[in-house]
Enzyme design. Sequence first.
Site, PDB file in Angstrom:
ATOM      1  N   GLN A 182       0.933  -1.193   0.065  1.00 34.69           N
ATOM      2  CA  GLN A 182      -0.080   0.111  -0.049  1.00 34.69           C
ATOM      3  C   GLN A 182       0.906   1.372   0.212  1.00 34.69           C
ATOM      4  OE1 GLN A 182      -2.895   0.466  -0.638  1.00 34.69           O
ATOM      5  NE2 GLN A 182      -3.788  -1.385  -0.391  1.00 34.69           N
ATOM      6  N   SER A 202       3.024  -4.709  -5.405  1.00 35.17           N
ATOM      7  CA  SER A 202       2.151  -5.150  -6.415  1.00 35.17           C
ATOM      8  C   SER A 202       2.135  -4.047  -7.458  1.00 35.17           C
ATOM      9  CB  SER A 202       0.639  -5.547  -6.156  1.00 35.17           C
ATOM     10  OG  SER A 202       0.561  -7.188  -5.621  1.00 35.17           O
ATOM     11  N   CYS A 327      -9.929  -8.118  -0.484  1.00 33.40           N
ATOM     12  CA  CYS A 327      -9.666  -9.597  -0.380  1.00 33.40           C
ATOM     13  C   CYS A 327     -10.751 -10.298   0.783  1.00 33.40           C
ATOM     14  CB  CYS A 327      -8.559 -10.035   0.232  1.00 33.40           C
ATOM     15  SG  CYS A 327      -7.148  -9.577  -0.978  1.00 33.40           S
TER      16      CYS A 327
END
Length: 384
Positions: A182, A202, A327
């Site tokens: 994040q 990511s 998620c």
Amino acid sequence: MTSGKKIYLDYNATTPVDPRVVEVMLPYFSERFGNASSDHVFGWEADEAVENSRESISKLVNCKASEITFTSGATEAANIALFGFCKRNRYKGNHIITCKTEHKAILDTMNALENEGFDITYLDVDPEGKIDPEELKNSFKSKTILICLMLANNETGLLHPIAEIQKLAGTSGIKLMCDITQAVGKIPVDLNRLGIDMAVFSSHKLYGPKGAGALYISKKNKPEIDPVVFGGGQEKGLRPGTLNVPAIVGFGKAAEIAFEEMDKEAERVRDLRNEMEELLKEIEDVSINCRDAERLPNTSNITFRNINGTKLLRKLNKLAVSRGSACSSNTLRPSHVLKAMGLSDEEALSSLRISLGRNTNEEDIQQAVEEIREAVKNLKAEVV
């Protein structure tokens, strides 16, 4: 509703791919389609593109390009790192320290490691989501081999003092792994300065494509990791399989853009977030979680007390906001992060995460606040 416009305020879940990123990716689906492992001109061209991206990503997080291993995302990177490290170092000990507010990608992997005989300590947090450094230090055992803590919480934006934690870990000979997903692209992340051993992140959190992620392994600190996936030997044998060249190229371009624009963008979204929070605080029974803690510039976690959270979310059907991590937000269970911070089930279920991004503007904030205010007013009127 005051407008038919849909407003996306869930940038911590995923980001739209920047058009500049799409542009550089497109040739790698067609004329530059080579396999990066092939020993001919098409393969060499693909491999060069991969290595250029590795350089761009390493520049964004200030590490060596050779310290970056490409994966399909942070979840896969975390599995490779945790299982690979624990497999290799089990002879040294079986104790791992983590935190109750970690992402499910970490907590579920810890659960799997527990099932294989590892001893996991889950640190508590205070009402702002902070861990107690003394509790961390007191958790050290002779068999402790790893501390695993995120840099920025995905639900509240809280920043852990990773540099301080690394000093505690390093002086005790314990390795430190961080989920930096994040934080990367939102705030400066300097892996060299932080001194951590392993990190995962990511592409799709920083306006790159889904399907690309990275595992950082410090060459200076040299954490030893055994492969847990086999077949092909790509990425130094840690993540075998044909590389997703278009996604990696996009990841690299997204990193370039973030490196150039991050500081200015962080200031812009922080101003918008602060404005939004000041307006929302005017609503009765509203509180901002982690408001006074150091946190990401784009993230707000807001509790609307005495409100049915499900009904609130349904009324906000033109706003993309969430009640937690993407998620786990499709479940009716309260956020494990907010629960760990001391909120009740009811309070956690009536809390919203609002995360801003590059496309968020002043008009979006004004409309979102107005629609939230109206929804809360109507729900409270229904109860009377």
